[in-house]
Write a protein that holds these residues in place. Structure first.
Motif: not given
Length: 310
Positions: A19-36
């Motif tokens: 992630a650090v090596a890719l830098g701004t070339h890739a935008q990483f966004t984590p999501h967390y699975y939550v049940y409704d």
């Protein structure tokens, strides 16, 4: 993923450098699975939690029990709480699309707090220690969790609502899941496969240098390649390969051998020519000496004969 999802732990521990090596070339966004919980019927008509300790906010946001024991150990509510915490860390420190403090915290948390002994998973002292080591300010994250709506009472939490919406939008059914340019990545979630999928998403010629250097490496060599700039066992991209070097060396040796042989033969010819020239100069002198010697011998005989006749 979730904060207690084991399959993705190797990925979380090892993808930080990528992630650090890719830098701004890739935008990483984590999501967390939550049940409704409302959809699942965990929020009763009277506003009470109908799903025991699997949910927070009186049954609105839920997760499965990680140890499958609702009477002891961790609960689904504990998983939801830690998931919210990690989301807030990303929202606070991940605006650059890299989120190095988030990666650091996740690694520290997995190492220090997410042990087989579940008592550290919810231990505030352990969580604070992991945050401190990761460069995360505890008060900022706690404020984020509270400002979002908290985890108590029949209250909406806007951060968890966003996660419910993201899950419904992407249609995630399998954990863990990874999307590149909104396309799901199939197969095992490994650093190598994920890195290559990201690099394949760039238009040809626009990929970052790290993709050019490392996308063809073996999956286990990606992080090493990022550290040294080329695949393990190979030289840098502009370096001469060993077969080419060996072939060039052999060619140079043969070339100099041929030149040496030609030079030696030339010197031998010159030496023979010089010898022949010297011999050619001396041979006439030898012949003259022989002639003079013969003639002088005849004169002596004549004189001797004459004397004898007198």
């Amino acid at each position: 993923s979730t904060s207690k999802e084991k399959v993705s732990e190797p990925f979380k521990n090892n993808f930080r450098e990528v992630a650090v090596a890719l830098g701004t070339h890739a935008q990483f966004t984590p999501h967390y699975y939550v049940y409704d919980g409302i959809f699942a019927g965990c929020l009763g008509s009277d506003g009470e939690n109908q799903c025991y300790n699997l949910c927070t906010n009186n049954g609105r946001y839920c997760s499965t029990d990680p140890d499958e024991d609702m009477d002891s150990g961790l609960s689904g509510a504990d998983v939801v709480t830690e998931s919210l915490r990690q989301i807030c860390i990303w929202k606070t420190y991940g605006t650059d699309g890299i989120g190095l403090p988030w990666w650091n915290y996740v690694e520290e948390f997995l190492f220090r707090c997410d042990k087989e002994d579940s008592q550290y998973f919810t231990n505030e002292a352990c969580i604070k220690d992991a945050m401190q080591r990761a460069g995360v300010e505890y008060s900022k994250i706690q404020s984020c969790m509270d400002d979002a709506g908290g985890l108590e009472g029949d209250n909406q939490n806007k951060v968890l609502e966003e996660e419910l919406f993201a899950r419904a939008t992407t249609g995630v059914l399998i954990l863990p899941s990874f999307y590149v340019n909104q396309a799901p990545l199939r197969g095992a979630l490994t650093v190598g496969e994920t890195f290559r999928a990201i690099c394949a998403g760039f238009v040809s010629g626009s990929e970052p240098d790290v993709c050019k250097q490392c996308s063809k490496c073996a999956s286990d060599d990606i992080t090493d390649c990022i550290a040294i700039g080329h695949c393990s066992g190979m030289g840098p991209p502009n370096a001469v390969s060993m077969p080419f070097f060996a072939g060039s060396l052999v060619a140079v040796v043969l070339c100099f051998s041929v030149i040496g042989l030609i030079q030696w033969q030339r010197s031998q010819r010159q030496m023979r020519a010089q010898v022949r020239g010297i011999l050619a100069e001396y041979m006439p002198l030898d012949e003259n000496q022989k002639v003079e010697s013969v003639g002088f011998h005849q004169d002596d005989e004549t004189e001797d004969n004459t004397v004898e006749l007198s």
